[in-house]
Motif scaffolding. Structure first.
Motif, PDB file in Angstrom:
ATOM      1  N   ARG A  81       6.121  53.205 -24.609  1.00 43.56           N
ATOM      2  CA  ARG A  81       7.060  54.314 -24.412  1.00 43.56           C
ATOM      3  C   ARG A  81       8.191  53.908 -23.478  1.00 43.56           C
ATOM      4  N   LEU A 111      10.649  51.672 -25.392  1.00 47.10           N
ATOM      5  CA  LEU A 111      11.485  52.394 -26.345  1.00 47.10           C
ATOM      6  C   LEU A 111      12.560  53.211 -25.646  1.00 47.10           C
ATOM      7  N   GLN A 112      12.240  53.776 -24.485  1.00 47.95           N
ATOM      8  CA  GLN A 112      13.256  54.474 -23.710  1.00 47.95           C
ATOM      9  C   GLN A 112      14.369  53.517 -23.302  1.00 47.95           C
ATOM     10  N   LEU A 170      15.157  50.681 -24.796  1.00 47.61           N
ATOM     11  CA  LEU A 170      15.870  50.239 -25.988  1.00 47.61           C
ATOM     12  C   LEU A 170      16.929  51.253 -26.405  1.00 47.61           C
ATOM     13  N   THR A 171      16.616  52.546 -26.302  1.00 44.57           N
ATOM     14  CA  THR A 171      17.580  53.580 -26.657  1.00 44.57           C
ATOM     15  C   THR A 171      18.816  53.511 -25.767  1.00 44.57           C
ATOM     16  N   THR A 186       4.321  50.131 -31.040  1.00 43.74           N
ATOM     17  CA  THR A 186       5.676  50.368 -31.538  1.00 43.74           C
ATOM     18  C   THR A 186       5.682  50.350 -33.059  1.00 43.74           C
ATOM     19  N   SER A 241      10.110  54.162 -34.951  1.00 40.86           N
ATOM     20  CA  SER A 241      10.556  54.421 -33.579  1.00 40.86           C
ATOM     21  C   SER A 241      11.694  53.489 -33.182  1.00 40.86           C
ATOM     22  N   ALA A 248      15.536  54.601 -32.133  1.00 34.43           N
ATOM     23  CA  ALA A 248      16.216  54.177 -30.908  1.00 34.43           C
ATOM     24  C   ALA A 248      17.583  53.561 -31.195  1.00 34.43           C
TER      25      ALA A 248
END
Length: 510
Positions: free
Chosen positions: A300, A303-304, A306-307, A423, A427, A431
Motif C-alpha cells: 500500500r 502504491l501511494q 507510485l501515484t 500488487t 492497481s 496509479a
C-alpha cells in the motif's frame, strides 16, 4: 543509537510482536525534495551559464571523464551504505565496521581509478582525459568519507539535515565552475567545481549527522553488510552499464561534439524527472525497509508513492517533449539547437523509466536485491545491440532505441513486482492512468499552443507553455485524480495557516 529512534520505527503490538508503523514518507520526501530543488537549481543555473562559455565538445569531453569516474563511484562502498540502511541491527553495532569498510573500499576504488586513468583515456581516444580523471579521483576518495553520516541520516529518516551539506556543496560547485569557466579554464572548470563540492559536502555531512563512530571490525557484522551489499553493488554496476551505454556508444561512434549535444539534452529530463525519482527513492527505500515484515502495508505504501511519482513525472515528461525547442533555446542557446529533438525523445524515455523506478526499492527493502541484478542483466543484454547500431546513425536514433528498450523493461519489472507482492496490474494501472489522463490532454493542448505562438522569443514561448500546461493539467487532474489535488491544496493551506499563526520576529525580539 546516537539519536532518537527513526520515525516509522517498529513498535510492539498487543501480542508483543513488532509491527511496522507508517513512516512519514511524505514529510521526509518533502524535505528531501527541498534539498534536491535547491542543489539541482544551482546545478541548472551553472549549466545554463557555462553552456554560453564552453562548447559542446568540451561538455562531451567532461561527459567521457564522468563516464569513467562513475564506474568507480557506483561501487566505491560495495553496497555498505544501502546495507546500513536496510539492516535492523542497532546502529552502534553497525557503524564502526561500516566506517572501516567504506573508507577502505573508497580509497581502493579512487586509487585504482587514478592508476588506470591513462588506459581509459587511450581507450576513449582523448589524451586530455588522463589528468582530468585523476583530479576527479581525488574527489571520489573524499566523497567516500561521507558514506557513514549520509547512511545514518537516511536510516533515521532525517532528510532535513541533508539540506546544509547538499546545498552548500551545490553553491560552491556552481560559483567556482562559473568563475573558472569565465576565466578561461575550459573543461577544467567543471572538474574543479566537482572537487570543491565533494570536500564541502563531506565536511558538512559529518557536522550535521552528529555521530562519531570509531574504526573497528566485527566479523559477523562485516559478513552481513557485505552479503547484502554485494548484490546491491552488482545491481549498481549493471545500472552503470545501462545508464552509460548510450554515452559510450555516442562518444565512440559519433565523437565528443555529438556526445556534448546528447548529454546536454539528457541533462534536462535527468534533473527534472530522474533526479526526482532518486530523491523519492532515498526516502521510500528507508521507509519500506521498516515495513519489510508486513508485505500488505509495504505494498500500500508503495502504491501511494507510485501515484504521487506519476502525478509529478508524467506531466513534466510530456511537457518537456512538446516544449523541447524553446527549452533548449532558453537554457543553452542556439549553439545547442540540435539537442531539441533528442530532448523530446529522452523526456518520454525518462517518464517511462520513472514509472517502474521504485519497484527496485521494493525488491531491495524485502531483502531481494538479486532480483534487480537479474532484471538489469537482461535489460543490458537487450540494450547493447540496438544502442550500438543506432549510434552508427545519429544521437536521435540512440534516444529512440533507449525509449524502445525501456518500454520492455517497464513490463518486466512490474510483472516481477506483481508476482512477489500483493500488487496487481489493476492497481498499477490505477496509479499511473489517472495522472496520465490529465497529462496527455495537456500535451495535446500544448502542441496547439506551440503553433499559435511560434515565432516568439524562446524564453517567452517557454513561459507561456509552462503556464498553460500547468493550468490545463491541474484543471483536468481535479476530475481524474481529485484526491491528489485536494491533498496538495490542503497541504499548502495548512502550511500557510501555520506560517500566519507564527508571530513575526521584530527588532525588539533580537
Amino acid at each position: 543509537m546516537t539519536g532518537s529512534e527513526p520515525e516509522g520505527a517498529r513498535v510492539p503490538d498487543a501480542s508483543g510482536r513488532p509491527t511496522p508503523a507508517a513512516p512519514s514518507t511524505a514529510r521526509q520526501t518533502a524535505w528531501n525534495y527541498l534539498v534536491f530543488a535547491l542543489s539541482k537549481s544551482s546545478t541548472l543555473l551553472m549549466t545554463i551559464v557555462v553552456a554560453r562559455i564552453l562548447s559542446p565538445t568540451e561538455f562531451g569531453i567532461f561527459a567521457l571523464a564522468i563516464l569513467v569516474v562513475n564506474l568507480f563511484d557506483y561501487v566505491k562502498d560495495l553496497g555498505v551504505a544501502s546495507a546500513l540502511v536496510q539492516n535492523r541491527r542497532d546502529w552502534r553495532d553497525l557503524a564502526p565496521t561500516g566506517l572501516t569498510l567504506s573508507v577502505l573500499f573508497g580509497l581502493f576504488a579512487s586509487g585504482l581509478l587514478a592508476a588506470t586513468a591513462g588506459v581509459a583515456a587511450r581507450a576513449l581516444g582523448e589524451p586530455e582525459l588522463t589528468e582530468l580523471i585523476r583530479v576527479l579521483a581525488v574527489g571520489l576518495a573524499i566523497s567516500a568519507l561521507s558514506t557513514i553520516p549520509a547512511a545514518w541520516l537516511r536510516r533515521s529518516m532525517n532528510f532535513s539535515a541533508r539540506l546544509m551539506p547538499e546545498f552548500a556543496g551545490a553553491v560552491a560547485k556552481t560559483g567556482l565552475t562559473i568563475g573558472l569557466a569565465a576565466a578561461g579554464f575550459g573543461v577544467w572548470s567543471l572538474a574543479y567545481g566537482q572537487l570543491a563540492a565533494s570536500v564541502i559536502m563531506t565536511i558538512l555531512y559529518w557536522r550535521v549527522a552528529r555521530i562519531r563512530p570509531g574504526f573497528a571490525f566485527n566479523g559477523p557484522v562485516c559478513r552481513e553488510l557485505v552479503r547484502f551489499g554485494l548484490p546491491v553493488t552488482a545491481v549498481t554496476l549493471l545500472a552503470y552499464a545501462i545508464y552509460n551505454v548510450d554515452y559510450l556508444a555516442v562518444g565512440e561512434r559519433l565523437g565528443a561534439t555529438e556526445l556534448g549535444l546528447y548529454s546536454m539534452a539528457y541533462r534536462i529530463p535527468e534533473l527534472l524527472v530522474l533526479s526526482l525519482c532518486v530523491v523519492i527513492s532515498e526516502v521510500l527505500f528507508s521507509a519500506l525497509s521498516g515495513l519489510q515484515d508486513d508485505r500488505d502495508v509495504l505494498t500500500r505504501h508503495y502504491l501511494q508513492a507510485l501515484t504521487v511519482v506519476a502525478a509529478l513525472t508524467i506531466p513534466i515528461g510530456i511537457g518537456l517533449a512538446v516544449a523541447a525547442q524553446p527549452a533548449v533555446g532558453t537554457l543553452y542557446g542556439s549553439a545547442y539547437a540540435e539537442s531539441a529533438p533528442i530532448l523530446s525523445v529522452l523526456a518520454i524515455y525518462a517518464t517511462v523509466y520513472s514509472a517502474s523506478f521504485h519497484a527496485g526499492d521494493v525488491f531491495k527493502a524485502i531483502g531481494r536485491p538479486g532480483i534487480l541484478t537479474a532484471i538489469n542483466a537482461g535489460k543490458l543484454a537487450v540494450l547493447v545491440g540496438p544502442i550500438w547500431w543506432a549510434a552508427g546513425h545519429s544521437a536521435l536514433a540512440v534516444a529512440v532505441a533507449l525509449l524502445s528498450v525501456e518500454a520492455l523493461h517497464f513490463l518486466v519489472r512490474m510483472t516481477v513486482l506483481c508476482r512477489l507482492t500483493s500488487t496487481s496490474w489493476l492497481s498499477i494501472a490505477g496509479a499511473l492512468c489517472r495522472p496520465a489522463a490529465a497529462a496527455v490532454p495537456m500535451g495535446l493542448v500544448l502542441v496547439g499552443v506551440s503553433h499559435v505562438i511560434d515565432g516568439l522569443a524562446d524564453p517567452l514561448e517557454l513561459a507561456v507553455m509552462v503556464v498553460v500546461g500547468l493550468c490545463v493539467y491541474v484543471l483536468i487532474l481535479r476530475f481524474t485524480a481529485a484526491h491528489l489535488v485536494k491533498s496538495a491544496f490542503e497541504t499548502v493551506r495548512a502550511r500557510i495557516s501555520r506560517s500566519a499563526a507564527t508571530p513575526a520576529t521584530t527588532k525588539e525580539d533580537l
